[in-house]
Design an enzyme around this catalytic site. Sequence first.
Site, PDB file in Angstrom:
ATOM      1  CG  ASN A  85      21.318  72.090 -24.820  1.00  0.00           C
ATOM      2  OD1 ASN A  85      21.526  73.254 -25.193  1.00  0.00           O
ATOM      3  ND2 ASN A  85      20.373  71.346 -25.367  1.00  0.00           N
ATOM      4  CG  ASP A 107      17.940  68.116 -27.888  1.00  0.00           C
ATOM      5  OD1 ASP A 107      18.794  68.868 -27.402  1.00  0.00           O
ATOM      6  OD2 ASP A 107      17.199  68.453 -28.835  1.00  0.00           O
ATOM      7  CB  ILE A 122      26.385  70.112 -34.482  1.00  0.00           C
ATOM      8  CG1 ILE A 122      24.992  70.229 -35.106  1.00  0.00           C
ATOM      9  CG2 ILE A 122      26.678  68.694 -33.991  1.00  0.00           C
ATOM     10  CD1 ILE A 122      23.860  69.721 -34.237  1.00  0.00           C
ATOM     11  CD  GLU A 178       4.767  81.043 -16.728  1.00  0.00           C
ATOM     12  OE1 GLU A 178       4.548  79.828 -16.611  1.00  0.00           O
ATOM     13  OE2 GLU A 178       3.887  81.862 -17.048  1.00  0.00           O
ATOM     14  N   GLY A 235      20.640  85.808 -26.216  1.00  0.00           N
ATOM     15  CA  GLY A 235      21.382  85.628 -24.967  1.00  0.00           C
ATOM     16  C   GLY A 235      20.592  85.914 -23.710  1.00  0.00           C
ATOM     17  CB  THR A 236      16.982  85.944 -22.731  1.00  0.00           C
ATOM     18  OG1 THR A 236      16.563  84.649 -23.146  1.00  0.00           O
ATOM     19  CG2 THR A 236      16.571  86.992 -23.749  1.00  0.00           C
ATOM     20  CG  ASN A 237      18.249  80.720 -21.405  1.00  0.00           C
ATOM     21  OD1 ASN A 237      17.727  80.391 -20.344  1.00  0.00           O
ATOM     22  ND2 ASN A 237      17.627  80.632 -22.567  1.00  0.00           N
ATOM     23  CD  GLU A 244      14.189  78.403 -22.445  1.00  0.00           C
ATOM     24  OE1 GLU A 244      15.347  78.741 -22.744  1.00  0.00           O
ATOM     25  OE2 GLU A 244      13.291  78.311 -23.296  1.00  0.00           O
ATOM     26  CG  HIS A 300      15.417  71.093 -25.932  1.00  0.00           C
ATOM     27  ND1 HIS A 300      15.862  71.360 -27.221  1.00  0.00           N
ATOM     28  CD2 HIS A 300      14.163  70.602 -26.068  1.00  0.00           C
ATOM     29  CE1 HIS A 300      14.925  71.016 -28.081  1.00  0.00           C
ATOM     30  NE2 HIS A 300      13.878  70.557 -27.414  1.00  0.00           N
TER      31      HIS A 300
HETATM   32  C1  GAR Z   1      16.197  79.316 -25.739  1.00  0.00           C
HETATM   33  O1  GAR Z   1      14.803  79.212 -25.745  1.00  0.00           O
HETATM   34  C2  GAR Z   1      16.821  77.945 -25.642  1.00  0.00           C
HETATM   35  O2  GAR Z   1      16.083  77.068 -24.847  1.00  0.00           O
HETATM   36  C3  GAR Z   1      16.792  77.514 -27.091  1.00  0.00           C
HETATM   37  O3  GAR Z   1      17.161  78.669 -27.810  1.00  0.00           O
HETATM   38  C4  GAR Z   1      16.715  79.831 -27.090  1.00  0.00           C
HETATM   39  C5  GAR Z   1      17.886  80.775 -26.949  1.00  0.00           C
HETATM   40  O4  GAR Z   1      17.463  82.011 -26.421  1.00  0.00           O
HETATM   41  N1  GAR Z   1      17.688  76.419 -27.339  1.00  0.00           N
HETATM   42  C6  GAR Z   1      17.413  75.443 -28.199  1.00  0.00           C
HETATM   43  O5  GAR Z   1      16.426  75.420 -28.896  1.00  0.00           O
HETATM   44  C7  GAR Z   1      18.463  74.335 -28.252  1.00  0.00           C
HETATM   45  N2  GAR Z   1      17.962  73.203 -28.958  1.00  0.00           N
HETATM   46  P1  GAR Z   1      18.491  83.041 -25.766  1.00  0.00           P
HETATM   47  O6  GAR Z   1      19.601  83.304 -26.801  1.00  0.00           O
HETATM   48  O7  GAR Z   1      17.674  84.276 -25.539  1.00  0.00           O
HETATM   49  O8  GAR Z   1      19.022  82.451 -24.495  1.00  0.00           O
END
Ligand code: GAR
Length: 210
Positions: free
Chosen positions: A108, A151, A93, A179, A12-14, A181, A110
């Site tokens: 989303n 995607d 999905i 950098e 969950g960093t995003n 996301e 990616h």
């Molecule tokens: C992130 O790098 C995101 O871009 C990727 O999963 C990670 C989740 O990290 N998503 C995909 O690969 C989708 N196809 P997070 O849980 O720390 O946000």
Amino acid sequence: MLKIAVLVSGGGTNLQALINASKKGEIVNGEIALVISSNPDAFALERANRAGIPSKILIRKQYASMRKYDDALIELLKQFQIDLVVLAGFMTIISDRVIRTYCYRIINIHPSLIPAFSGEGFYGLHVHKAALDRGVKVTGATVHFVNEICDGGPIILQESVAVMEDDTPETLQKRVMEEVEWKLLPKAVSLFCQGKLEIHNERVIIKTNV
Ligand code: GAR
């Protein structure tokens, strides 16, 4: 104020980047109203909890069919009057029915420059491993609308990151996250909430004069 649901499966960093941006007032006209996790052990749930955001767990395997799972997901989104769904590392999905119900209201993130290293099977560290195996010198991340093609929806924002010779999938993933996301996702969400994203011929136009 638009209501945002963030769907997560892992660290969950995003989600954290969205929470931080929201606290700083950088998500203009939007508030994170709900977090949905496909994984009961996701650290993302702890992040939601700390930020005082309601969270729900929705596990595909606990539903007899995709249809029943979709019903539960749509019901939850309706219950919280969600305007925008953000997939932030969500590993289940999303069916065509949900996509049609929230047409151009699901985005989303990616971890590559789509169309490179995207589509079925490309998620998380696999994406960075594929980029290193191919020997690309530049990678990055993409925020896009979700349509019926994995995607393949209209691209909102993209930014590149240089690949280093000694990168491992883990170091590359970390740099792409730090950098790109964590900046790009809140920016795209804020643009959406301000009504600045228009789609023409499956391409996104960012309106700068509103
Ligand atoms: C992130 O790098 C995101 O871009 C990727 O999963 C990670 C989740 O990290 N998503 C995909 O690969 C989708 N196809 P997070 O849980 O720390 O946000």
